[in-house]
Write a protein that holds these residues in place. Structure first.
Motif, PDB file in Angstrom:
ATOM      1  N   ALA A   2       0.836  -1.207   0.000  1.00  0.00           N
ATOM      2  CA  ALA A   2       0.000   0.000   0.000  1.00  0.00           C
ATOM      3  C   ALA A   2       0.872   1.259   0.000  1.00  0.00           C
ATOM      4  CB  ALA A   2      -0.923  -0.009   1.212  1.00  0.00           C
ATOM      5  N   GLU A   3       1.979   1.215   0.750  1.00  0.00           N
ATOM      6  CA  GLU A   3       2.882   2.372   0.780  1.00  0.00           C
ATOM      7  C   GLU A   3       3.584   2.555  -0.568  1.00  0.00           C
ATOM      8  OE1 GLU A   3       5.541   2.018   4.065  1.00  0.00           O
ATOM      9  OE2 GLU A   3       3.942   2.175   5.551  1.00  0.00           O
ATOM     10  N   VAL A   4       3.882   1.434  -1.221  1.00  0.00           N
ATOM     11  CA  VAL A   4       4.498   1.503  -2.552  1.00  0.00           C
ATOM     12  C   VAL A   4       3.560   2.220  -3.523  1.00  0.00           C
ATOM     13  CG1 VAL A   4       5.259   0.136  -4.545  1.00  0.00           C
ATOM     14  CG2 VAL A   4       5.894  -0.570  -2.217  1.00  0.00           C
ATOM     15  N   ILE A   5       2.284   1.845  -3.475  1.00  0.00           N
ATOM     16  CA  ILE A   5       1.293   2.453  -4.376  1.00  0.00           C
ATOM     17  C   ILE A   5       1.110   3.931  -4.041  1.00  0.00           C
ATOM     18  CG2 ILE A   5      -1.167   2.431  -5.000  1.00  0.00           C
ATOM     19  CD1 ILE A   5      -0.961  -0.681  -4.701  1.00  0.00           C
ATOM     20  N   THR A   6       1.097   4.241  -2.749  1.00  0.00           N
ATOM     21  CA  THR A   6       0.965   5.647  -2.338  1.00  0.00           C
ATOM     22  C   THR A   6       2.138   6.467  -2.846  1.00  0.00           C
ATOM     23  OG1 THR A   6      -0.232   4.989  -0.343  1.00  0.00           O
ATOM     24  CG2 THR A   6       0.768   7.196  -0.348  1.00  0.00           C
ATOM     25  N   PHE A   7       3.353   5.902  -2.743  1.00  0.00           N
ATOM     26  CA  PHE A   7       4.544   6.601  -3.230  1.00  0.00           C
ATOM     27  C   PHE A   7       4.427   6.856  -4.738  1.00  0.00           C
ATOM     28  CE2 PHE A   7       8.774   6.540  -5.178  1.00  0.00           C
ATOM     29  CZ  PHE A   7       9.391   7.569  -4.475  1.00  0.00           C
ATOM     30  N   GLY A   8       4.027   5.805  -5.491  1.00  0.00           N
ATOM     31  CA  GLY A   8       3.894   5.953  -6.939  1.00  0.00           C
ATOM     32  C   GLY A   8       2.888   7.031  -7.309  1.00  0.00           C
ATOM     33  N   ALA A   9       1.785   7.070  -6.571  1.00  0.00           N
ATOM     34  CA  ALA A   9       0.753   8.069  -6.844  1.00  0.00           C
ATOM     35  C   ALA A   9       1.286   9.472  -6.565  1.00  0.00           C
ATOM     36  CB  ALA A   9      -0.476   7.782  -5.998  1.00  0.00           C
ATOM     37  N   LYS A  10       2.099   9.618  -5.498  1.00  0.00           N
ATOM     38  CA  LYS A  10       2.649  10.934  -5.177  1.00  0.00           C
ATOM     39  C   LYS A  10       3.630  11.400  -6.241  1.00  0.00           C
ATOM     40  CE  LYS A  10       2.002  11.062  -0.209  1.00  0.00           C
ATOM     41  NZ  LYS A  10       2.612  11.043   1.116  1.00  0.00           N
ATOM     42  N   VAL A  11       4.426  10.438  -6.783  1.00  0.00           N
ATOM     43  CA  VAL A  11       5.342  10.803  -7.869  1.00  0.00           C
ATOM     44  C   VAL A  11       4.533  11.300  -9.056  1.00  0.00           C
ATOM     45  CG1 VAL A  11       6.995   9.905  -9.560  1.00  0.00           C
ATOM     46  CG2 VAL A  11       7.171   9.207  -7.160  1.00  0.00           C
ATOM     47  N   LYS A  12       3.476  10.547  -9.374  1.00  0.00           N
ATOM     48  CA  LYS A  12       2.638  10.915 -10.522  1.00  0.00           C
ATOM     49  C   LYS A  12       2.010  12.292 -10.317  1.00  0.00           C
ATOM     50  CE  LYS A  12      -0.766   8.839 -13.572  1.00  0.00           C
ATOM     51  NZ  LYS A  12      -1.969   9.641 -13.464  1.00  0.00           N
ATOM     52  N   GLU A  13       1.620  12.587  -9.070  1.00  0.00           N
ATOM     53  CA  GLU A  13       0.989  13.872  -8.774  1.00  0.00           C
ATOM     54  C   GLU A  13       2.025  14.970  -8.547  1.00  0.00           C
ATOM     55  OE1 GLU A  13      -2.198  14.412  -9.117  1.00  0.00           O
ATOM     56  OE2 GLU A  13      -2.429  12.301  -9.648  1.00  0.00           O
ATOM     57  N   GLN A  14       3.296  14.662  -8.829  1.00  0.00           N
ATOM     58  CA  GLN A  14       4.399  15.624  -8.776  1.00  0.00           C
ATOM     59  C   GLN A  14       4.731  16.110  -7.372  1.00  0.00           C
ATOM     60  OE1 GLN A  14       4.206  18.653 -11.721  1.00  0.00           O
ATOM     61  NE2 GLN A  14       3.752  17.223 -13.341  1.00  0.00           N
ATOM     62  N   GLU A  15       4.314  15.348  -6.342  1.00  0.00           N
ATOM     63  CA  GLU A  15       4.701  15.735  -4.982  1.00  0.00           C
ATOM     64  C   GLU A  15       6.126  15.291  -4.689  1.00  0.00           C
ATOM     65  OE1 GLU A  15       1.832  14.378  -2.093  1.00  0.00           O
ATOM     66  OE2 GLU A  15       0.192  14.815  -3.476  1.00  0.00           O
ATOM     67  N   ILE A  16       6.619  14.292  -5.478  1.00  0.00           N
ATOM     68  CA  ILE A  16       7.961  13.759  -5.294  1.00  0.00           C
ATOM     69  C   ILE A  16       8.672  13.777  -6.642  1.00  0.00           C
ATOM     70  CG2 ILE A  16       9.316  11.714  -4.665  1.00  0.00           C
ATOM     71  CD1 ILE A  16       6.999  10.884  -2.839  1.00  0.00           C
ATOM     72  N   CYS A  17       9.918  14.114  -6.654  1.00  0.00           N
ATOM     73  CA  CYS A  17      10.778  14.032  -7.856  1.00  0.00           C
ATOM     74  C   CYS A  17      10.306  14.925  -8.990  1.00  0.00           C
ATOM     75  CB  CYS A  17      10.871  12.596  -8.396  1.00  0.00           C
ATOM     76  SG  CYS A  17      11.532  11.407  -7.239  1.00  0.00           S
TER      77      CYS A  17
END
Ligand SMILES: Cc1cc2nc3c(=O)[nH]c(=O)nc-3n(C[C@H](O)[C@H](O)[C@H](O)COP(=O)(O)OP(=O)(O)OC[C@H]3O[C@@H](n4cnc5c(N)ncnc54)[C@H](O)[C@@H]3O)c2cc1C
Length: 91
Positions: A73-88
């Motif tokens: 679940a944390e992996v998916i949350t991280f991926g979603a944040k990258v996609k939403e430009q909150e990370i990287c």
């Protein structure tokens, strides 16, 4: 059957010079193929050139064997944040 006369022929034509494309190219070359890599941008590397340079393989079997818990679940949350430009800066 029609015979096509190509301007140029190769054993392996790789489209894109990121990690996927260059891995294919290196393996092809290692196997003795003639390889050409086509890249549409002015620079090689694609998204891979912006990456941390270490393959991220979340929740993999080696981690499980080592007793490392990687919550899917944390992996998916991280991926979603990258996609939403909150990370990287997003992708
Ligand atoms: C800031 C950032 C940090 C990251 N850090 C990590 C990390 O530390 N670890 C990790 O595992 N992953 C990381 N990632 C994710 C990882 O970088 C990508 O998943 C991976 O690089 C994708 O590789 P690829 O070869 O599939 O695509 P890309 O590296 O994007 O390569 C695709 C190439 O194809 C080219 N191309 C596309 N269409 C055509 C066409 N029609 N003709 C010719 N060329 C074309 C593109 O220009 C590009 O060069 C990160 C991503 C970002 C954005």
């Amino acid at each position: 059957m029609n015979t096509v006369n190509w301007d140029f022929e190769t054993d392996l034509l790789v489209i894109g010079s990121g990690s996927a494309g260059l891995t294919a190219a290196v393996v092809g070359e290692h196997e003795g193929l003639d390889v050409i890599v086509l890249e549409k941008e002015a620079f090689y590397g694609g998204t891979t050139a912006l990456s941390g340079g270490v393959a991220w393989v979340p929740n993999n079997s080696l981690m499980a064997k080592a007793g490392i818990d990687d919550n899917p679940a944390e992996v998916i949350t991280f991926g979603a944040k990258v996609k939403e430009q909150e990370i990287c800066g997003g992708i």
